[in-house]
Design a protein around this motif. Structure first.
Motif, PDB file in Angstrom:
ATOM      1  N   HIS A   1      80.033 -91.073-121.304  1.00 30.18           N
ATOM      2  CA  HIS A   1      80.468 -90.632-119.987  1.00 30.18           C
ATOM      3  C   HIS A   1      79.243 -90.413-119.102  1.00 30.18           C
ATOM      4  N   SER A   2      79.434 -90.584-117.783  1.00 32.39           N
ATOM      5  CA  SER A   2      78.355 -90.407-116.823  1.00 32.39           C
ATOM      6  C   SER A   2      78.612 -89.171-115.984  1.00 32.39           C
ATOM      7  N   TYR A   3      77.526 -88.512-115.590  1.00 32.89           N
ATOM      8  CA  TYR A   3      77.659 -87.219-114.927  1.00 32.89           C
ATOM      9  C   TYR A   3      76.704 -87.121-113.741  1.00 32.89           C
ATOM     10  N   TYR A   4      77.131 -86.292-112.765  1.00 31.34           N
ATOM     11  CA  TYR A   4      76.233 -85.784-111.735  1.00 31.34           C
ATOM     12  C   TYR A   4      75.898 -84.333-112.071  1.00 31.34           C
ATOM     13  N   PHE A   5      74.758 -83.851-111.583  1.00 36.07           N
ATOM     14  CA  PHE A   5      74.381 -82.452-111.757  1.00 36.07           C
ATOM     15  C   PHE A   5      73.886 -81.890-110.430  1.00 36.07           C
ATOM     16  N   ARG A   6      74.072 -80.604-110.264  1.00 39.64           N
ATOM     17  CA  ARG A   6      73.552 -79.892-109.096  1.00 39.64           C
ATOM     18  C   ARG A   6      73.235 -78.468-109.523  1.00 39.64           C
ATOM     19  N   VAL A   7      72.485 -77.726-108.687  1.00 39.90           N
ATOM     20  CA  VAL A   7      72.028 -76.382-109.040  1.00 39.90           C
ATOM     21  C   VAL A   7      72.253 -75.460-107.849  1.00 39.90           C
ATOM     22  N   ARG A   8      72.615 -74.226-108.138  1.00 45.01           N
ATOM     23  CA  ARG A   8      72.758 -73.186-107.113  1.00 45.01           C
ATOM     24  C   ARG A   8      71.874 -71.995-107.483  1.00 45.01           C
ATOM     25  N   ALA A   9      71.245 -71.386-106.474  1.00 44.47           N
ATOM     26  CA  ALA A   9      70.382 -70.223-106.684  1.00 44.47           C
ATOM     27  C   ALA A   9      71.171 -68.942-106.420  1.00 44.47           C
ATOM     28  N   VAL A  10      70.748 -67.867-107.094  1.00 40.71           N
ATOM     29  CA  VAL A  10      71.440 -66.583-106.990  1.00 40.71           C
ATOM     30  C   VAL A  10      70.420 -65.497-106.674  1.00 40.71           C
ATOM     31  N   ASN A  11      70.732 -64.648-105.706  1.00 41.10           N
ATOM     32  CA  ASN A  11      69.970 -63.411-105.510  1.00 41.10           C
ATOM     33  C   ASN A  11      70.938 -62.244-105.367  1.00 41.10           C
TER      34      ASN A  11
ATOM     35  N   SER B   1      72.323 -84.852-108.367  1.00 43.99           N
ATOM     36  CA  SER B   1      71.409 -85.807-108.975  1.00 43.99           C
ATOM     37  C   SER B   1      72.006 -87.203-108.945  1.00 43.99           C
ATOM     38  N   ASP B   2      71.175 -88.184-109.239  1.00 45.16           N
ATOM     39  CA  ASP B   2      71.705 -89.522-109.481  1.00 45.16           C
ATOM     40  C   ASP B   2      72.558 -89.473-110.739  1.00 45.16           C
ATOM     41  N   PRO B   3      73.556 -90.356-110.859  1.00 44.42           N
ATOM     42  CA  PRO B   3      74.394 -90.325-112.071  1.00 44.42           C
ATOM     43  C   PRO B   3      73.579 -90.702-113.297  1.00 44.42           C
ATOM     44  N   ILE B   4      73.910 -90.070-114.397  1.00 47.38           N
ATOM     45  CA  ILE B   4      73.209 -90.325-115.655  1.00 47.38           C
ATOM     46  C   ILE B   4      74.243 -90.453-116.764  1.00 47.38           C
ATOM     47  N   ALA B   5      74.058 -91.433-117.622  1.00 49.26           N
ATOM     48  CA  ALA B   5      75.005 -91.664-118.712  1.00 49.26           C
ATOM     49  C   ALA B   5      74.524 -90.966-119.972  1.00 49.26           C
ATOM     50  N   ALA B   6      75.457 -90.286-120.654  1.00 54.00           N
ATOM     51  CA  ALA B   6      75.153 -89.652-121.938  1.00 54.00           C
ATOM     52  C   ALA B   6      75.325 -90.709-123.020  1.00 54.00           C
ATOM     53  N   MET B   7      74.229 -91.337-123.385  1.00 56.46           N
ATOM     54  CA  MET B   7      74.322 -92.416-124.362  1.00 56.46           C
ATOM     55  C   MET B   7      73.018 -92.509-125.140  1.00 56.46           C
ATOM     56  N   ASP B   8      73.127 -93.143-126.288  1.00 59.12           N
ATOM     57  CA  ASP B   8      71.977 -93.321-127.169  1.00 59.12           C
ATOM     58  C   ASP B   8      70.975 -94.261-126.494  1.00 59.12           C
ATOM     59  N   PRO B   9      69.734 -93.826-126.265  1.00 57.96           N
ATOM     60  CA  PRO B   9      68.766 -94.709-125.610  1.00 57.96           C
ATOM     61  C   PRO B   9      68.439 -95.963-126.398  1.00 57.96           C
ATOM     62  N   THR B  10      68.763 -95.985-127.696  1.00 58.89           N
ATOM     63  CA  THR B  10      68.449 -97.176-128.514  1.00 58.89           C
ATOM     64  C   THR B  10      69.681 -98.048-128.738  1.00 58.89           C
ATOM     65  N   GLU B  11      70.700 -97.836-127.881  1.00 58.30           N
ATOM     66  CA  GLU B  11      71.935 -98.593-128.107  1.00 58.30           C
ATOM     67  C   GLU B  11      71.690-100.096-128.032  1.00 58.30           C
ATOM     68  N   LEU B  12      70.856-100.531-127.056  1.00 62.23           N
ATOM     69  CA  LEU B  12      70.606-101.974-126.924  1.00 62.23           C
ATOM     70  C   LEU B  12      69.873-102.527-128.142  1.00 62.23           C
TER      71      LEU B  12
END
Length: 1415
Positions: free
Chosen positions: A361-371, A382-393
């Motif tokens: 699956h592919s995901y976006y991420f973001r962050v929020r600050a708290v005070n 963020s740019d989308p990133i896939a959760a996958m084995d880097p050695t799949e190829l």
């Protein structure tokens, strides 16, 4: 020709060297047209894309693999010339480019080939080509999402062999193999450019530039490249670029702080480049909650894998908001809009591992600050990133059937065959954080088709307790992040490879890997320096922090001087130590400060920079105006005029006046040199003539324009009795309803002295004049009140004398009754540090050449002899009373020149002045001012005196002295004291040695006041002081001739592990006495000190923690006393134990077995043993600890480990490891097989004997050894017996059993009180009586000597001559009752030994064999 390509030899680096990538078969029709490997790779890529599109939700921005924007081009060159190959590649993360020559990775260490990488541009340079460089060159770009390659051939020709064929001539790039091209030079001139942009998050921004090209050829247009902070920008969701002939535009449709930076447009041609840059500032948008922090930025994804990623970001600036308490990380699966929070509680550092992702699956991420006020807006996702084995190829496999590629699958899906893989190698930590470590390793050589995976094990350093990390998820790539580690702990790791046939041996463990600890935010940056850049910008430079602590960047804040309103100059961390602050107001004075930032947050602010005015370029002044006639005597005229409204940024130095007759056009200069003042007497005029005048002003930039000519002035003498006109009317302190007007008194006073002035005013455009003051004022200023806000007024002044009211002055400039925007009033304070009284004013306006004019009672202050000081910095000016007194009350005003009338005043009353004088006195007389800082003086005997002197101290003063942050004791032999009368505080150190190098500090407290002073003695200064101290000590000894220590106490460890305190004394005589002490208790050694040789030794027996403490030695006689002491604790003790461990380890003998009644004991004999030594016992690889089951101890001569009640699982290899700082000794014994069986049998035997000895029949007490009794008395021999089972008791007389009758009575009461009673004893009853107590476990016999004497005889002194007690051995075999439930795993009790010791005869002097038993 194509056969020369060495098909099959080229291989991309990310494939395993030993792995067969494909089955290489070729069909006859395809082999001559294309490489099989190319088809294989294309087919694999096709299958991968198909699988991804079917299995995962994808978007266009997710194409993150490498892509060549500019590919390599082939070249033909001659020998000894240079050639350079270029390519441009993009991808995310930024691809890494490797260079290959004929399929083999290039060796770049020789220096023959040079590579260069900048951003996405890569080049390979061959400075001097040879024919060996003729080859196929390949650039392979790879990242975690794939790889791409580009090829080009280089043909190097000899001058005489140009017609030779090349093995690469078949390539389709031969068209590019041309001689060097001479490119057309294109000149680029920017016509319209973009400037700095100041925007807010959520807005859009456009940067556009137009340019002209010469020549402007349609087929040779330059390439427009846009950069942000040296990073190339391309069309994306966040950036839109449009380029045409003569223009280029970049649009940021939705601004985030990530977009802030220096933007550069670079127009690139073959002949060169032209570029233009400007800064884009993006401020925080409105927060969701008031005073909530700004959004984080620069979200990065690291180490993406099957089920986790690591997210990092940069913190926002908090110039006006509260400090950041933590951050929330959110994720959203691509294709949905469902954001979920990843962490339950705010995390304080700017990095967070997100686990629990779904593979593929592919995901976006973001962050929020708290005070403390709330939560910020989310960052840019963020740019989308896939959760996958880097050695799949890497795991893809192809089969070629029938000459075609028709099967692509994973190795995991191939039928397994083979054996377990070998162990991995080269395990190391590629990233270390507080709670996780990213491990990387080299895969083993592997040729089997069976799928292979990895297991990771961890252990604490100095232990062998390995724990498997990934028990649920097998790892397929040689890189993995281990989470949930303890902060600041040391670990070691090892990796095992595995397949369906089993696991490999573990890899070699890593060295100690210590997780990071929170070191805190960086220290504050150093000095900040601001310098002029342009009329709207300033260059800021600063020194980096001394403690960067993983520095990310810097935030720069700016503030208009005196406003204390700090704003952010940048909203995205800046990496360099230089920054140009743009968008400033010309003429304004600013101060700047800098904060460093890391993943934990922001540092303290740096010190503020010196105030700096943003100055414009100098210009000539404007024209003077309002030329007036203030006096005339018939031959001359006195003129006045007003200074120019604009000085041009510099002080007006001089004026030039011209005249002409009214009605003429010719102007004549009437004075040389120019005048300095705005009042000038024109002489030599013709009486009755009419003249006109005009005036020029000049500054450093030159001469300004001429003023408007004056009215017609007739040269006729003034004779009226009333005064002439006042002149030079000025305004200050313009407010909404009042204004202060000032003037100069008339030059013509009339027939008598001037007695006062009337001020008149009218609204502009009317002729209705109103008198502001009914009674004339004597001073040349007046505050006119009651004005209408916003109305425009003009003023004039009339002087009054005895003859009446004089001529009106020239009307003033119009003035609007409205305060200048941002006007502040003068403040009056007493400086908390210096006690000075300070009038302070912050101007809301400041321009080039502006000056602050301070006045008292509206008369400019020119006398500074009484301690008045004016300090002006930028827009802030202070009038400082260094020596204030009661006469300084009054009205003080300040005005700022070259502004729109900025001014203010403050009136100090007599009462307020008295209060401020009292406060000033208190501040200037602190409780503990120091006359002198901490210093030292060397006294006799080499003692060191540290001292300082305070102005005044009381009897309640307290103080402490420190050496290298450790408090010094004033106890004997050191001394510490003070003198109230002189304010001197001192500390006398008796022994000053090399260990005292460092910083000495004295802290003083007296009432509510405090003071501190430090002295640094290091390097040459310390060596000098130490040499002087040694000299003074030797001199004292020489002069005083007293006993002393020539060598102070030291701790010596002998080769036999003996521990001895040693010192050496000198200059002794017969009466000299030497004493040893531990603490305050004297030690009496076994051997007296050898004062003859001067060497005194004190052995410390059984050295351990019990012997630690402070040891002292004293030598004294009637000439004096000297003392030496040593603290045997801390490092001294640890070093001694370490040395003992080293000696003991070297002397350690092999392990031996010593069985006891409780278990099997292993003994290691050595020179010395104590429990404080670093000794560890192991059973196999498991470390043993002291417990009821395992008893670890020893004696001074050996270390022991006893296994209590051993069972089957206690078999195995046992070892002892003796460790010191520089050595380690190990002794091992295999306690199994026959060794264990023999030991176990011996243990059971001793256990049985001990049990029998415990439960046999015994005489507890009560029987005497000798009894004397008079004849005819009754003798009762009674004692207590015990045993289990209850023993039997029998009595013998002289070896013969006693026959019981009325005279001899034997009894046993309650089974434990036995007695023999002889009634009416006679002389025949004398003899040896034996009492035998016995059960099945044995017993004992006791002899009693009975001596009978007659009445009247002397009592005999009988002494026993026989053994008082004899042990009776048990019956064999000895039976020990077994517990009802046999413990699991317990070894069977072996049968008793077949051979039993011979039974001893019962009688005098006969003993049964005594079994050895554990004491």
């Amino acid at each position: 020709m194509s056969a020369l390509l060495y098909r099959g030899k080229y291989d991309h680096e990310y494939h395993h060297k030993q792995r067969q990538y494909v089955v290489k078969e070729y069909s006859s029709s395809d082999a001559t047209e294309e490489r099989y490997e190319h088809k294989t790779h294309a087919r694999i890529q096709e299958v991968v894309q198909t699988k991804i599109s079917e299995k995962y939700v994808r978007e266009e921005p997710m194409v993150r693999g490498p892509h060549f924007l500019v590919r390599l081009r082939s070249h033909t060159v001659f020998e000894n010339t240079s050639i350079k190959l270029f390519c441009t590649v993009e991808g995310y993360p930024m691809p890494i480019v490797k260079w290959y020559k004929d399929g083999v990775i290039m060796n770049l260490s020789s220096g023959k080939y040079l590579i260069e990488s900048k951003g996405g541009s890569h080049s390979l340079l061959i400075p001097r080509c040879s024919t060996d460089d003729t080859a196929l060159y390949t650039a392979v770009a790879g990242n975690s999402h794939g790889q791409a390659s580009s090829q080009a051939s280089i043909i190097v020709k000899r001058y005489k062999d140009e017609e030779e064929s090349s093995p690469y001539a078949w390539l389709p790039f031969t068209a590019a193999m041309l001689p060097k091209i001479h490119y057309t030079k294109i000149h680029i001139t920017f016509e319209e450019t973009f400037g700095p942009i100041f925007a807010t998050e959520g807005e859009s921004a456009t940067l556009s530039a137009t340019m002209t090209l010469n020549p402007n050829l349609a087929n040779l247009q330059p390439e427009a490249q846009w950069y942000r902070d040296d990073t190339r920008l391309f069309d994306s969701k966040w950036v839109k670029i449009e380029t045409g002939r003569g223009f280029s535009t970049l649009t940021l449709p939705n601004l985030y702080k990530d977009d802030e930076g220096l933007y550069t447009l670079r127009m690139v041609t073959k002949g060169g480049t032209a570029e233009h840059s400007a800064f884009v500032s993006v401020a925080d948008g409105p927060p969701p909650v008031a005073r909530a922090p700004g959004a984080p930025m620069d979200i990065k994804i690291h180490d993406a894998n099957r089920d986790y990623v690591i997210v990092s970001w940069k913190p926002p600036n908090t110039t006006t908001e509260g400090p950041i308490l933590g951050y929330f990380v959110d994720k959203c699966e691509v294709g949905t809009e469902n954001w979920t929070q990843c962490n339950d509680h705010p995390i304080k550092i700017c990095k967070y591992p997100v686990s629990g992702l779904f593979e593929g699956h592919s995901y976006y991420f973001r962050v929020r600050a708290v005070n403390s006020h709330g939560i910020s807006k989310p960052s840019r996702m963020s740019d989308p990133i896939a959760a996958m084995d880097p050695t799949e190829l890497e795991r893809l496999h192809t089969k070629k059937l029938g000459g075609k590629l028709d099967v692509v699958s994973y190795y995991d899906e191939v039928e397994a065959e083979g054996k377990p893989p070998g162990p991995p190698s080269g395990v190391y930590a590629s990233e270390i954080d507080r709670t996780y470590v990213v491990l990387s390793w080299k895969a083993p050589a592997y040729s089997s088709k069976a799928p292979m995976w990895y297991y990771i094990e961890k252990a604490m350093v100095n232990t062998e307790a390995w724990q498997r990390v990934n028990t649920k998820v097998p790892i397929r790539s040689p890189r993995y992040a281990v989470f949930d580690l303890a902060e600041g702990k040391e670990y070691k790791f090892r990796v095992l490879s595995a397949n369906m046939y089993g696991n490999s041996e573990p890899s070699n463990p890593t060295g100690p890997i210590e997780t990071q600890q929170l070191k805190g935010v960086p220290s504050a940056p150093g000095q900040v320096i601001a310098t002029r850049e342009t009329n709207t910008s300033v260059l800021i430079q600063w020194a980096p922090p001394k403690e960067p602590n993983n520095l990310i960047g810097y935030y720069i804040d700016q503030c208009v001087k005196g406003s204390n309103n700090w704003t952010s100059a940048n909203h995205k961390p800046h990496k360099n130590i230089k920054f140009v602050v743009s968008g400033l107001t010309t003429g304004e004075t600013y101060v700047f400060r800098v904060q460093a930032i890391n993943e934990l947050g922001l540092s303290d602010e740096s010190q503020e920079s010196a105030p700096l005015s943003v100055r414009a370029a100098l210009t000539t002044p404007s024209a003077p105006y309002a030329i007036a006639l203030v006096n005339c005597d018939g031959r001359s005229m006195v003129l006045s005029w007003k200074k120019p409204l604009h000085s041009g940024g510099a002080e007006i130095k001089e004026y030039y006046v011209d005249k002409r007759r009214s009605g003429t056009t010719m102007w004549r200069e009437i004075h040389i040199p120019p005048v300095k003042e705005r009042l000038y007497k024109v002489e030599g005029l013709t009486g009755g003539a009419v003249f006109q005048f005009h005036v020029y002003a000049a500054n450093l930039a030159g001469l300004g324009p001429a003023s408007k000519h004056s009215d017609d002035f007739t040269c006729e003498a003034w004779t009226m009795p009333e005064p002439g006109p006042a002149y030079d009317l000025t305004f200050c302190e313009v407010r909404d309803h009042s204004v202060v007007i000032e003037w100069q008194k008339p030059l013509y006073t009339g027939s008598g002295p001037i007695t006062g002035y009337h001020v008149e005013y009218s609204k502009k455009g009317t002729s209705d004049w109103t008198v502001a003051n009914e009674a004339p004022v004597s001073q040349c200023f007046l505050k006119v009140k009651g004005l209408e806000e916003g109305a425009v007024y003009v003023f004039r002044v009339r002087a009054v004398n005895a003859a009446g009211v004089g001529m009106a002055s020239f009307p003033s400039d119009p003035v609007t009754a409205r305060a200048v925007a941002g006007t502040q009033e003068v403040s009056c304070v007493v400086d908390e540090k210096s006690g000075d009284i300070v009038l302070s004013f912050e101007s809301c306006q400041i321009n080039e050449g502006s000056q602050f004019i301070w006045k008292k009672d509206y008369q400019e202050i020119t006398d500074f002899s009484k301690g008045l000081v004016i300090n002006t910095e930028g827009s802030h000016s202070k009038l400082v009373f260094k020596n204030p007194n009661k006469e300084d009350f009054g009205s003080y005003s300040v005005s700022v020149t070259n502004t729109s009338g900025v001014s203010s005043s403050y009136t100090i009353s007599a009462e307020e002045m008295e209060k401020m004088l009292a406060l000033s006195y208190d501040i200037r007389h602190p409780i503990i001012p120091l006359k002198s800082e901490l210093a030292y003086k060397i006294l006799e005997r080499g003692r060191m005196r540290f001292w300082l002197q305070a102005e005044e101290i009381s009897s309640k003063v307290t103080y402490k002295f420190f050496a290298n942050n450790k408090e010094l004791s004033g106890a004997d032999p050191n001394k510490m004291g003070h003198d109230i009368s002189t304010g001197i505080i001192e500390f006398i150190m008796d022994h000053f040695t090399e260990e005292n190098e460092g910083t000495f500090t004295c802290q003083i407290t007296d009432g509510g006041g405090k003071a501190q002073s430090s002295l640094v003695l290091i390097g040459d200064a310390f060596k000098k002081a130490l040499a002087e101290a040694d000299f003074q000590r030797r001199e004292y000894i020489r002069v005083k001739e007293g006993p002393h220590f020539s060598e102070f106490l030291s701790l010596q460890i002998g080769d036999d592990c003996s521990v001895t305190l040693v010192c050496k004394v000198a200059n002794l005589k017969k009466e000299s006495q030497f004493h040893w002490y531990k603490g305050d208790t004297e030690i009496i050694p076994d051997v007296k000190p050898d004062l003859g040789s001067g060497v005194c030794k004190l052995p410390i027996k059984e050295f351990s923690h019990k012997t630690t403490g402070i040891y002292k030695a004293t030598i004294s006689d009637d000439r004096g006393k000297d003392m030496s002491q040593i603290d045997i604790s801390g490092k001294t003790f640890d070093d001694a134990i370490n040395k003992l461990s080293q000696l003991a380890g070297a002397s350690a003998e092999e392990l031996v077995i010593k069985c006891t009644a409780t278990g099997i004991q292993l003994q290691c004999h050595m020179k010395y043993y104590t429990s404080e030594m670093n000794i560890t016992w192991y059973h196999g690889e498991s470390k043993l600890s002291h417990s009821d089951k395992i008893v670890i101890g020893g004696t001074p001569a050996m270390a022991t480990m006893e296994v209590v009640e051993p069972v089957e699982k206690d078999k195995g290899s046992y070892s002892i490891v003796i460790t010191s700082s520089d050595s380690s000794t190990k002794r091992t014994m295999d306690l199994s097989g026959d060794v264990y069986e023999k030991a176990y049998a011996e243990f059971q035997k001793l256990k049985a004997e001990a049990y029998a000895d415990k439960n046999r029949g015994k005489v507890v007490g009560g029987l005497p050894d000798v009894v004397t009794i008079m004849e005819k008395k009754t003798l009762s021999l009674t004692c207590t017996v015990c045993g289990d089972p209850k023993p039997q008791v029998s009595w013998l007389k002289n070896g013969t059993e006693v026959e019981l009758d009325d005279k001899y009575v034997v009894s046993i009461d309650q089974g434990k009180f036995a007695s023999l009673t002889i009634k009416g004893v006679s002389m025949e009853d004398s003899g040896r009586y034996t009492m035998i107590v016995q059960n099945k476990y044995g017993g004992e016999s006791v002899d009693i000597l009975v001596s009978v004497y007659r009445h009247g005889e002397k009592i005999p002194e009988a002494k026993p001559a026989m053994t008082p007690k004899t042990i009776i051995p048990p019956k064999l075999p000895i039976e020990i009752p077994q517990p009802k439930t046999q413990p699991a795993g317990a070894a069977p009790t072996p049968s008793a030994p077949s051979s039993a010791p011979p039974k001893a005869a019962v009688g005098r002097g006969v003993k049964s064999p005594t079994p050895s038993r554990r004491k």
